[in-house]
Design a protein around this motif. Structure first.
Motif, PDB file in Angstrom:
ATOM      1  N   TRP A 191       0.829  -1.202   0.000  1.00 27.05           N
ATOM      2  CA  TRP A 191       0.000   0.000   0.000  1.00 27.05           C
ATOM      3  C   TRP A 191       0.867   1.257   0.000  1.00 27.05           C
ATOM      4  N   GLU A 192       1.908   1.252   0.822  1.00 27.03           N
ATOM      5  CA  GLU A 192       2.779   2.436   0.904  1.00 27.03           C
ATOM      6  C   GLU A 192       3.527   2.675  -0.397  1.00 27.03           C
ATOM      7  N   ASN A 193       3.955   1.588  -1.043  1.00 24.96           N
ATOM      8  CA  ASN A 193       4.630   1.734  -2.328  1.00 24.96           C
ATOM      9  C   ASN A 193       3.716   2.415  -3.347  1.00 24.96           C
ATOM     10  N   LEU A 194       2.457   1.972  -3.394  1.00 22.53           N
ATOM     11  CA  LEU A 194       1.528   2.576  -4.350  1.00 22.53           C
ATOM     12  C   LEU A 194       1.183   4.002  -3.943  1.00 22.53           C
ATOM     13  N   ARG A 195       1.171   4.258  -2.642  1.00 16.09           N
ATOM     14  CA  ARG A 195       0.868   5.614  -2.156  1.00 16.09           C
ATOM     15  C   ARG A 195       1.934   6.599  -2.649  1.00 16.09           C
ATOM     16  N   TYR A 196       3.184   6.141  -2.634  1.00 13.31           N
ATOM     17  CA  TYR A 196       4.282   6.986  -3.140  1.00 13.31           C
ATOM     18  C   TYR A 196       4.052   7.308  -4.612  1.00 13.31           C
ATOM     19  N   THR A 197       3.640   6.285  -5.374  1.00 16.69           N
ATOM     20  CA  THR A 197       3.374   6.515  -6.796  1.00 16.69           C
ATOM     21  C   THR A 197       2.255   7.536  -6.992  1.00 16.69           C
ATOM     22  N   THR A 198       1.193   7.434  -6.188  1.00 17.02           N
ATOM     23  CA  THR A 198       0.091   8.387  -6.363  1.00 17.02           C
ATOM     24  C   THR A 198       0.554   9.805  -6.033  1.00 17.02           C
ATOM     25  N   GLU A 203      -8.978  10.513  -3.879  1.00 21.63           N
ATOM     26  CA  GLU A 203      -8.890   9.856  -5.183  1.00 21.63           C
ATOM     27  C   GLU A 203      -7.808   8.769  -5.157  1.00 21.63           C
ATOM     28  N   ALA A 204      -6.653   9.122  -4.570  1.00 20.19           N
ATOM     29  CA  ALA A 204      -5.522   8.185  -4.526  1.00 20.19           C
ATOM     30  C   ALA A 204      -5.916   6.919  -3.767  1.00 20.19           C
ATOM     31  N   LYS A 218      -2.061  -6.128   1.506  1.00 20.35           N
ATOM     32  CA  LYS A 218      -1.675  -4.740   1.255  1.00 20.35           C
ATOM     33  C   LYS A 218      -0.758  -4.185   2.338  1.00 20.35           C
ATOM     34  N   ASP A 219      -0.836  -4.709   3.551  1.00 17.53           N
ATOM     35  CA  ASP A 219      -0.004  -4.170   4.627  1.00 17.53           C
ATOM     36  C   ASP A 219       1.276  -4.963   4.840  1.00 17.53           C
ATOM     37  N   ARG A 220       1.489  -5.958   3.983  1.00 13.79           N
ATOM     38  CA  ARG A 220       2.706  -6.749   4.137  1.00 13.79           C
ATOM     39  C   ARG A 220       3.870  -6.067   3.422  1.00 13.79           C
ATOM     40  N   LYS A 250       9.036  11.400   1.073  1.00  9.94           N
ATOM     41  CA  LYS A 250       9.269   9.953   1.130  1.00  9.94           C
ATOM     42  C   LYS A 250      10.674   9.667   1.645  1.00  9.94           C
ATOM     43  N   GLU A 251      11.661  10.377   1.095  1.00  7.20           N
ATOM     44  CA  GLU A 251      13.050  10.138   1.499  1.00  7.20           C
ATOM     45  C   GLU A 251      13.270  10.523   2.959  1.00  7.20           C
ATOM     46  N   MET A 252      12.661  11.629   3.344  1.00  6.89           N
ATOM     47  CA  MET A 252      12.825  12.097   4.718  1.00  6.89           C
ATOM     48  C   MET A 252      12.234  11.069   5.686  1.00  6.89           C
ATOM     49  N   ALA A 253      11.052  10.546   5.338  1.00  8.95           N
ATOM     50  CA  ALA A 253      10.433   9.530   6.190  1.00  8.95           C
ATOM     51  C   ALA A 253      11.338   8.304   6.272  1.00  8.95           C
ATOM     52  N   ASP A 254      11.933   7.925   5.137  1.00 12.35           N
ATOM     53  CA  ASP A 254      12.838   6.777   5.124  1.00 12.35           C
ATOM     54  C   ASP A 254      14.020   7.021   6.053  1.00 12.35           C
ATOM     55  N   HIS A 255      14.608   8.216   5.936  1.00 11.53           N
ATOM     56  CA  HIS A 255      15.771   8.539   6.767  1.00 11.53           C
ATOM     57  C   HIS A 255      15.419   8.487   8.242  1.00 11.53           C
ATOM     58  N   LEU A 256      14.310   9.157   8.570  1.00 16.77           N
ATOM     59  CA  LEU A 256      13.989   9.310   9.990  1.00 16.77           C
ATOM     60  C   LEU A 256      13.583   7.991  10.629  1.00 16.77           C
TER      61      LEU A 256
END
Lengths: 307, 318
Positions: free
Chosen positions: A94-101, A110-111, A128-130, B17-23
């Motif tokens: 889920w987080e990976n796709l959130r970054y894309t959105t 919408e995202a 999705k949370d794995r 995103k990068e900042m969250a990764d770092h922290l």
């Protein structure tokens, strides 16, 4: 209007020619296969279409846009699944796709709606949370396709979509790609596993050393290269090569005892059956679509002999 | 050929995103613990020394940051040691790590330019370090308030703020260097080693080399001509200023010690009318280190530009 159009597209790395003088047209709504062995220029072509690599000469148009001048507009409308797609392993699906959105600039509500939609469609909603690090190759590939759909793309470009998947997962994945076509998305896929993708491609282009050697439907190519788009296997009494060859449309007959392999430009099963029954007995009769592997091997053997 | 669309599209998405990764990353936890422990111990010994002299010094908090007591270096000494390390640790796998994970082509196929990715990563590193530094400084100030019982004056706070900005510029240099190496080398381990090698060179070998150069230059000077001696000494100083570490150390000296009037050799005639030992106002101290601060900033920009150019020319496919 052609969705993807290239004119004389060429890419050289120093003296090495990766893609040479590529002229390609992909129509709206079709599934087009860019096929060929590793290193024949498929991925380079794809990167040029996305504006991620600059062509040495020639031009490309995707949805009427120039990928070198307007890469952001092209990339907003075209989904891309790279070969060996990678995700951030320490983040969940889920987080990976959130970054894309976020990169797509979608508003929050919408995202989230779109992420839920595509994860459910790809059968990944339960996981999705794995963390993606724990995903199998097939799950990653489906997550990659989910990301492509997140854009609601007009065109999907898939690079080696079935590479590294087991046969069952590959078959399922091809079904998902068929689903894209049903939605009206134009699909351009590249693969070196010819037999796997020939089922779903409307048209194919065969690459050989940076050049597009053959272009057309699988039946067209079979007719042009093998001398027949239809391949019929017959089991009957021996000695029928002569009568079989007389049938109009038959271009080649190979016999081995009572087993015959007949190549023809049309479906000649009724005639063959009648002849076999008249001359004795018919044990089996089957039509086989010619495989792209055969076409490819045959064509390049001939090209090799000619050269 | 002009490309269309803003190069900043997606910059903030990358940044956050990068900042969250770092922290949240383990790497940062380790660094935080290291910096915190060493800095706090330095400050603690500093307050122990200063307790006896409270009330005699108008710049107590600046002393707190700069007082060293054997065997511990000062808080500032610790920071100038750790900041480059932390910056390198945050940046050495920024780009090659994306290659290795196979995420680069996927991210770049989103509607963003490469500019946004690289600059977002740089800003995220800088943001992370500034959060870390600010927290550390506030902690030290709080600890000082607690143990010394005197609130810091306005000028002291202003000087500490400029110290913070100078440290950020210094961190920017090493962050940009780490980023450059992460673009140039495909293996994160190689990039880390190369960046640490540069850091080690400037931290250990460069002072030795400049010392050697300085003594060699002095030998060449005419022992009976003070002017030639001065020329050689100035030359030696300029050589040592080629290192970002020297620039940073000089900037800190003048910002945190208001009594410093010059960062190079000075003639007795130039001191005519000066009351020795009286502090300079903040503005005058800043004037003194303006070249050093500009130099650090320019170096960071130069290194980032090199990384940018290298990244733009790189092929996306691994």
């Amino acid at each position: 209007m052609a969705v993807i159009l290239t004119r004389g597209l060429t890419k050289r790395y120093g003296r090495v020619v990766a893609v040479e003088d590529l002229n390609l047209e992909v129509e709206e709504g079709e599934v087009f296969g860019l096929l060929g062995p590793n290193g024949s220029g498929k991925t380079t072509t794809i990167l040029m279409l996305l504006g991620l690599t600059e062509p040495t000469s020639g031009e490309a148009r995707v949805l009427g846009l120039d990928p070198m001048r307007e890469p952001l507009k092209v990339k907003a409308r075209v989904g891309y699944l790279p070969d060996q797609v990678g995700f951030y392993g320490e983040l969940s699906a889920w987080e990976n796709l959130r970054y894309t959105t976020r990169l797509l600039g979608l508003p929050d509500g919408e995202a989230q709606a779109r992420i839920e939609e595509v994860l459910k469609r790809m059968g990944l909603w339960e996981v999705k949370d794995r963390k993606v690090a724990a995903f199998s190759r097939g799950m990653r590939q489906r997550l990659g396709l989910a990301e492509v759909l997140l854009k609601r793309p007009k065109v999907a470009i898939l690079d080696e979509p079935t590479l590294g998947l087991d046969p069952e997962a590959a078959r399922e994945f091809l079904e998902l790609i068929k689903g894209l076509k049903a939605e009206g998305i134009t699909v351009l896929l590249s693969s070196h596993l010819l037999h796997q993708v020939q089922e779903i491609c409307d048209r194919v282009g065969l690459f050989h050393r940076g050049r597009l050697a053959l272009l057309g439907t699988v039946e067209d190519l079979a007719a042009r290269v093998l001398g027949g788009g239809y391949e019929v296997w017959v089991e009957a009494v021996p000695g029928l090569e002569g009568p079989f060859r007389e049938v109009p449309g038959v271009s080649r007959v190979e016999a081995e005892g009572g087993r015959y392999r007949v190549l023809a430009t049309r479906d000649v099963r009724p005639e063959l059956a009648r002849i076999a029954v008249e001359r004795g007995a018919l044990y089996s009769l089957s039509l086989r679509r010619p495989s792209l592997d055969e076409i490819y091997a045959h064509y390049f053997k001939e090209v090799g002999h000619a050269a | 050929m002009r490309r269309e669309g803003s190069p900043w599209t997606g910059l903030w998405a990358v940044f956050f995103k990068e900042m969250a990764d770092h922290l949240s990353g383990l790497r940062m936890r380790i660094l935080e613990a290291l910096i915190l422990l060493s800095a706090l111990s330095a400050v603690y010994t500093g307050t122990q020394t200063l307790r006896q002299t409270v009330g005699e010094d108008p710049y107590l908090y600046l002393k707190l940051l700069t007082t060293a007591q054997d065997p511990l270096p000062s808080f500032v000494g610790f920071l100038s040691f750790f900041v480059p390390l932390a910056a390198i640790a945050l940046a050495f796998d920024a780009v090659n790590g994306e290659y290795a994970r196979g995420t680069l082509s996927r991210i770049l196929s989103q509607p963003i330019y490469r500019d946004a990715l690289l600059f977002g990563k740089f800003l995220a590193g800088l943001g992370t370090l500034s959060v870390l530094l600010l927290a550390l400084l506030l902690l030290v100030l709080g600890l000082g308030l607690f143990t010394l019982g005197v609130p810091p004056g306005g000028e002291e706070v202003a000087r500490i703020l400029f110290f913070f900005l100078a440290t950020l510029a210094y961190a920017g240099v090493w962050l940009a260097l780490g980023l450059l190496f992460s673009v140039l080398f495909r293996q994160p381990a190689t990039a880390a080693l190369a960046a640490l090698g540069v850091w080690l060179f400037f931290a250990v070998f460069f002072p030795i080399l400049t010392d050697l150069a300085a003594s060699a230059l002095l030998l060449r000077a005419d022992p009976f001509d003070p002017e030639s001696q001065l020329r050689q000494a100035t030359l030696a100083l300029w050589i040592s200023r080629l290192s970002p570490n020297t620039l940073f150390a000089e900037a800190l000296t003048a910002i945190l010690n208001p009594a410093v009037r010059s960062l190079g050799p000075i003639l007795i005639t130039q001191l005519e009318g000066a009351v020795l030992g009286t502090p300079l106002p903040l503005f005058q101290s800043l004037l003194l280190v303006w070249p050093q601060l500009t130099g650090l900033f320019a170096l960071a920009v130069l290194l980032f530009t090199l990384a940018y150019v290298a990244f733009q020319r790189q092929e996306v496919r691994a």
